[in-house]
Design a protein around this motif. Structure first.
Motif, PDB file in Angstrom:
ATOM      1  N   ILE A 176       0.539  -1.123   0.140  1.00  0.00           N
ATOM      2  CA  ILE A 176      -0.101  -0.258   0.241  1.00  0.00           C
ATOM      3  C   ILE A 176       0.897   1.453  -0.165  1.00  0.00           C
ATOM      4  CG2 ILE A 176      -2.267  -1.037   1.196  1.00  0.00           C
ATOM      5  CD1 ILE A 176      -0.679   0.396   4.236  1.00  0.00           C
ATOM      6  N   ARG A 177       1.901   0.817   0.424  1.00  0.00           N
ATOM      7  CA  ARG A 177       2.701   1.888   0.086  1.00  0.00           C
ATOM      8  C   ARG A 177       3.334   3.050  -1.548  1.00  0.00           C
ATOM      9  NH1 ARG A 177       7.203   1.994   3.560  1.00  0.00           N
ATOM     10  NH2 ARG A 177       7.387  -0.349   3.351  1.00  0.00           N
ATOM     11  N   GLY A 178       2.704   4.205  -1.255  1.00  0.00           N
ATOM     12  CA  GLY A 178       1.949   5.291  -2.376  1.00  0.00           C
ATOM     13  C   GLY A 178       1.346   5.209  -2.945  1.00  0.00           C
ATOM     14  N   THR A 179      -0.126   4.560  -1.856  1.00  0.00           N
ATOM     15  CA  THR A 179      -1.359   4.112  -2.197  1.00  0.00           C
ATOM     16  C   THR A 179      -1.842   5.600  -1.629  1.00  0.00           C
ATOM     17  OG1 THR A 179      -1.777   2.672  -1.241  1.00  0.00           O
ATOM     18  CG2 THR A 179      -0.898   2.246  -3.263  1.00  0.00           C
ATOM     19  N   LEU A 184      -4.169   4.441   0.468  1.00  0.00           N
ATOM     20  CA  LEU A 184      -4.668   3.991   1.431  1.00  0.00           C
ATOM     21  C   LEU A 184      -3.584   3.623   2.539  1.00  0.00           C
ATOM     22  CD1 LEU A 184      -6.164   1.608   3.682  1.00  0.00           C
ATOM     23  CD2 LEU A 184      -5.920  -0.100   1.999  1.00  0.00           C
ATOM     24  N   GLY A 185      -2.280   3.931   2.012  1.00  0.00           N
ATOM     25  CA  GLY A 185      -1.035   4.171   2.569  1.00  0.00           C
ATOM     26  C   GLY A 185      -0.954   5.256   3.718  1.00  0.00           C
ATOM     27  N   ALA A 186      -1.783   6.476   3.119  1.00  0.00           N
ATOM     28  CA  ALA A 186      -1.314   7.560   3.146  1.00  0.00           C
ATOM     29  C   ALA A 186      -2.263   7.939   4.515  1.00  0.00           C
ATOM     30  CB  ALA A 186      -1.157   8.894   1.999  1.00  0.00           C
ATOM     31  N   LYS A 187      -3.282   6.412   4.367  1.00  0.00           N
ATOM     32  CA  LYS A 187      -4.087   6.584   5.465  1.00  0.00           C
ATOM     33  C   LYS A 187      -4.365   5.841   6.395  1.00  0.00           C
ATOM     34  CE  LYS A 187      -8.962   6.477   3.970  1.00  0.00           C
ATOM     35  NZ  LYS A 187     -10.154   6.443   3.369  1.00  0.00           N
ATOM     36  N   MET A 188      -3.393   4.629   6.507  1.00  0.00           N
ATOM     37  CA  MET A 188      -3.419   3.897   7.065  1.00  0.00           C
ATOM     38  C   MET A 188      -3.580   4.335   9.244  1.00  0.00           C
ATOM     39  SD  MET A 188      -3.736   0.982   6.427  1.00  0.00           S
ATOM     40  CE  MET A 188      -3.305  -0.192   7.224  1.00  0.00           C
ATOM     41  N   LYS A 189      -2.565   5.058   9.107  1.00  0.00           N
ATOM     42  CA  LYS A 189      -2.980   6.304  10.921  1.00  0.00           C
ATOM     43  C   LYS A 189      -3.807   5.969  11.332  1.00  0.00           C
ATOM     44  CE  LYS A 189      -1.892  10.526   9.062  1.00  0.00           C
ATOM     45  NZ  LYS A 189      -2.020  10.580   7.964  1.00  0.00           N
ATOM     46  N   ASP A 190      -4.628   6.545  10.286  1.00  0.00           N
ATOM     47  CA  ASP A 190      -6.429   6.736  10.746  1.00  0.00           C
ATOM     48  C   ASP A 190      -7.046   5.554  11.359  1.00  0.00           C
ATOM     49  OD1 ASP A 190      -6.198   9.369  10.080  1.00  0.00           O
ATOM     50  OD2 ASP A 190      -6.852   9.086   8.116  1.00  0.00           O
ATOM     51  N   TYR A 191      -6.906   4.458  10.880  1.00  0.00           N
ATOM     52  CA  TYR A 191      -6.963   2.788  11.146  1.00  0.00           C
ATOM     53  C   TYR A 191      -6.677   2.909  12.503  1.00  0.00           C
ATOM     54  CZ  TYR A 191      -8.844   2.270   6.777  1.00  0.00           C
ATOM     55  OH  TYR A 191      -9.874   3.311   5.566  1.00  0.00           O
ATOM     56  N   THR A 192      -6.838   3.481  13.846  1.00  0.00           N
ATOM     57  CA  THR A 192      -6.213   3.393  15.138  1.00  0.00           C
ATOM     58  C   THR A 192      -6.887   1.975  15.841  1.00  0.00           C
ATOM     59  OG1 THR A 192      -7.715   3.771  15.798  1.00  0.00           O
ATOM     60  CG2 THR A 192      -5.803   5.730  15.651  1.00  0.00           C
ATOM     61  N   PHE A 193      -7.863   1.136  15.206  1.00  0.00           N
ATOM     62  CA  PHE A 193      -7.814   0.019  15.361  1.00  0.00           C
ATOM     63  C   PHE A 193      -6.810  -1.326  15.627  1.00  0.00           C
ATOM     64  CE2 PHE A 193     -10.339   0.054  11.722  1.00  0.00           C
ATOM     65  CZ  PHE A 193      -9.810  -1.112  10.715  1.00  0.00           C
ATOM     66  N   PHE A 194      -5.509  -0.736  14.433  1.00  0.00           N
ATOM     67  CA  PHE A 194      -4.596  -1.851  15.016  1.00  0.00           C
ATOM     68  C   PHE A 194      -3.399  -1.259  16.014  1.00  0.00           C
ATOM     69  CE2 PHE A 194      -5.926  -2.063   9.778  1.00  0.00           C
ATOM     70  CZ  PHE A 194      -5.187  -3.736   9.665  1.00  0.00           C
ATOM     71  N   GLN A 234      -3.346  -4.823  -8.072  1.00  0.00           N
ATOM     72  CA  GLN A 234      -2.631  -3.279  -7.139  1.00  0.00           C
ATOM     73  C   GLN A 234      -3.695  -3.055  -6.347  1.00  0.00           C
ATOM     74  OE1 GLN A 234       0.741  -1.351  -6.779  1.00  0.00           O
ATOM     75  NE2 GLN A 234       0.936  -1.632  -4.921  1.00  0.00           N
ATOM     76  N   ASN A 235      -4.298  -2.440  -7.480  1.00  0.00           N
ATOM     77  CA  ASN A 235      -5.222  -0.990  -7.036  1.00  0.00           C
ATOM     78  C   ASN A 235      -6.054  -2.096  -6.963  1.00  0.00           C
ATOM     79  OD1 ASN A 235      -4.149   1.085  -8.025  1.00  0.00           O
ATOM     80  ND2 ASN A 235      -4.483   0.639  -9.971  1.00  0.00           N
ATOM     81  N   LEU A 236      -6.815  -2.878  -7.582  1.00  0.00           N
ATOM     82  CA  LEU A 236      -8.382  -3.734  -7.088  1.00  0.00           C
ATOM     83  C   LEU A 236      -7.912  -4.384  -5.759  1.00  0.00           C
ATOM     84  CD1 LEU A 236      -9.332  -4.941 -10.889  1.00  0.00           C
ATOM     85  CD2 LEU A 236     -10.383  -3.746  -9.270  1.00  0.00           C
ATOM     86  N   ILE A 237      -6.967  -4.858  -5.613  1.00  0.00           N
ATOM     87  CA  ILE A 237      -6.621  -5.756  -3.976  1.00  0.00           C
ATOM     88  C   ILE A 237      -7.043  -4.524  -3.146  1.00  0.00           C
ATOM     89  CG2 ILE A 237      -4.856  -6.815  -2.589  1.00  0.00           C
ATOM     90  CD1 ILE A 237      -4.353  -8.179  -5.123  1.00  0.00           C
ATOM     91  N   VAL A 238      -5.511  -3.195  -3.034  1.00  0.00           N
ATOM     92  CA  VAL A 238      -5.969  -2.210  -2.551  1.00  0.00           C
ATOM     93  C   VAL A 238      -6.947  -1.585  -1.822  1.00  0.00           C
ATOM     94  CG1 VAL A 238      -5.256   0.164  -1.804  1.00  0.00           C
ATOM     95  CG2 VAL A 238      -3.432  -1.526  -2.806  1.00  0.00           C
ATOM     96  N   SER A 239      -7.730  -1.997  -2.773  1.00  0.00           N
ATOM     97  CA  SER A 239      -8.979  -1.198  -2.865  1.00  0.00           C
ATOM     98  C   SER A 239     -10.402  -1.582  -2.018  1.00  0.00           C
ATOM     99  CB  SER A 239     -10.270  -0.757  -4.142  1.00  0.00           C
ATOM    100  OG  SER A 239      -9.189   0.080  -4.564  1.00  0.00           O
ATOM    101  N   ASN A 240     -10.176  -3.399  -2.569  1.00  0.00           N
ATOM    102  CA  ASN A 240     -10.809  -4.112  -1.741  1.00  0.00           C
ATOM    103  C   ASN A 240     -10.566  -3.950  -0.145  1.00  0.00           C
ATOM    104  OD1 ASN A 240     -13.333  -5.438  -3.347  1.00  0.00           O
ATOM    105  ND2 ASN A 240     -12.092  -5.896  -4.337  1.00  0.00           N
ATOM    106  N   ILE A 241      -8.508  -4.540   0.286  1.00  0.00           N
ATOM    107  CA  ILE A 241      -8.905  -4.306   1.787  1.00  0.00           C
ATOM    108  C   ILE A 241      -9.497  -3.059   2.216  1.00  0.00           C
ATOM    109  CG2 ILE A 241      -6.326  -3.508   3.039  1.00  0.00           C
ATOM    110  CD1 ILE A 241      -5.263  -5.367   1.077  1.00  0.00           C
ATOM    111  N   GLU A 242      -9.075  -1.738   1.424  1.00  0.00           N
ATOM    112  CA  GLU A 242      -9.867  -0.124   2.117  1.00  0.00           C
ATOM    113  C   GLU A 242     -11.144  -0.552   2.573  1.00  0.00           C
ATOM    114  OE1 GLU A 242      -9.658   4.641   1.475  1.00  0.00           O
ATOM    115  OE2 GLU A 242      -9.093   3.134  -0.026  1.00  0.00           O
ATOM    116  N   LEU A 243     -11.840  -1.180   1.852  1.00  0.00           N
ATOM    117  CA  LEU A 243     -13.068  -1.162   1.474  1.00  0.00           C
ATOM    118  C   LEU A 243     -13.467  -2.301   3.386  1.00  0.00           C
ATOM    119  CD1 LEU A 243     -16.380  -0.913   0.618  1.00  0.00           C
ATOM    120  CD2 LEU A 243     -16.099  -2.577  -0.397  1.00  0.00           C
TER     121      LEU A 243
END
Length: 302
Positions: A109-112, A114-124, A162-171
């Motif tokens: 997800i680097r450079g996507t 989603l990569g920029a938003k991962m910090k917002d998913y604080t449940f990790f 990659q786009n389709l996989i990352v999009s579904n992970i984000e979903l």
């Protein structure tokens, strides 16, 4: 010496999960029913991946962070890379063991976006006893996301993969955010108990003069006082009051500053140092942001 299992590559994960073929070098889905290896009690497990685990069976507890996780039947746990999981008892292969694990490397997800938003998913970063408990409908929705990702992994890799996989992970992660929000609401009574504890700890901290000896209370200190992780506590407080943990600390800090301003002739700099601020300007900036007035304006008005 406690045994250690280190998963450094997707290939390591696939071998452990009896999936010998690597369909993608940065992501895999593990079917728990196909794991044919036992895990010894006390084993420490670390991974270089984001890990989302759902299980539909009951086993004994695991520890993630310092406390046992509430990782029971029908629950989901999200773990950040490089974290340590400890098995509290031996886990053996069972016929009724079902569930899935989604593991993906940060490079996926680097450079996507989603990569920029991962910090917002604080449940990790929820490190203690707060797994996500799912309804049957919620389980199916998340599993549908997993099936879509698996479908992409079964295809030949192309420019869209990659786009389709990352999009579904984000979903999937967005659904997790929604369901955690629901869980905060359904646990409202216990959350109010925690809110009361937080306010009591802060009130006692300032009233007892602990600030002189220990400095300003931190979010980490506050979270440990109520046996929660910092991120979970902040999210809980935000849902309940609209203020995160740092905001609560600042509220009690400003109340203490108001008391000193009204009941002493101390200068603003003296008050700032008394409240453990290294720079009086920073204290004044926080005070004004919370009250709409500078410390001197507050004193003169009252």
């Amino acid at each position: 010496m406690k045994p250690i299992i280190q998963f450094r590559s997707i290939n390591d994960i696939n071998k452990f999960g009896s999936n010998k073929s690597v369909k993608h070098p940065l992501i895999t889905i593990v079917d728990f029913s196909k794991i044919d290896q036992s895990i010894e009690e006390g084993t420490q497990i670390t991974m270089d991946f984001y890990c989302i685990m759902f299980k539909n069976y009951c086993t004994n507890h695991i520890r993630y962070g310092q406390q046992k996780c509430d990782f029971q039947e029908g629950s989901l746990l999200c773990i950040a890379p490089k974290q340590v999981i400890v098995m509290d008892s031996q886990i053996e292969k069972k016929e009724n063991m079902t569930g899935w694990g989604l593991l993906f490397h940060p490079d996926l997800i680097r450079g996507t976006s989603l990569g920029a938003k991962m910090k917002d998913y604080t449940f990790f970063s929820y490190e203690t006893s707060e797994a996500l408990h799912l309804s049957d409908k919620e389980k199916q929705i998340l599993y549908d996301c997993i099936l879509k990702i698996q479908s992409e992994l079964d295809e030949n890799i192309d420019t869209h993969t990659q786009n389709l996989i990352v999009s579904n992970i984000e979903l999937l992660l967005n659904y997790c955010s929604r369901y955690y929000g629901r869980q905060f609401i359904t646990r409202k009574n216990s959350n109010k108990d925690i809110l009361t504890q937080v306010e009591t700890h802060l009130q006692n901290y300032f009233c007892a003069g602990s600030i002189k000896e220990k400095g300003l209370p931190t979010v980490k200190y506050l979270a440990e006082s109520v046996h929660l992780s910092p991120n979970y506590l902040s999210d809980l407080l935000k849902k309940e009051t609209g203020m995160n943990a740092q905001d609560h600390i600042h509220f009690f800090l400003i109340e203490e500053a108001k008391n000193i301003l009204m009941n002493s002739d101390s200068t603003v700099s003296e008050i700032a140092y008394k409240l453990c601020f290294e720079y009086p300007q920073y204290f004044s900036r926080i005070f004004k942001s919370k009250t709409g007035m500078s410390p001197l304006e507050f004193r003169n008005k009252n």
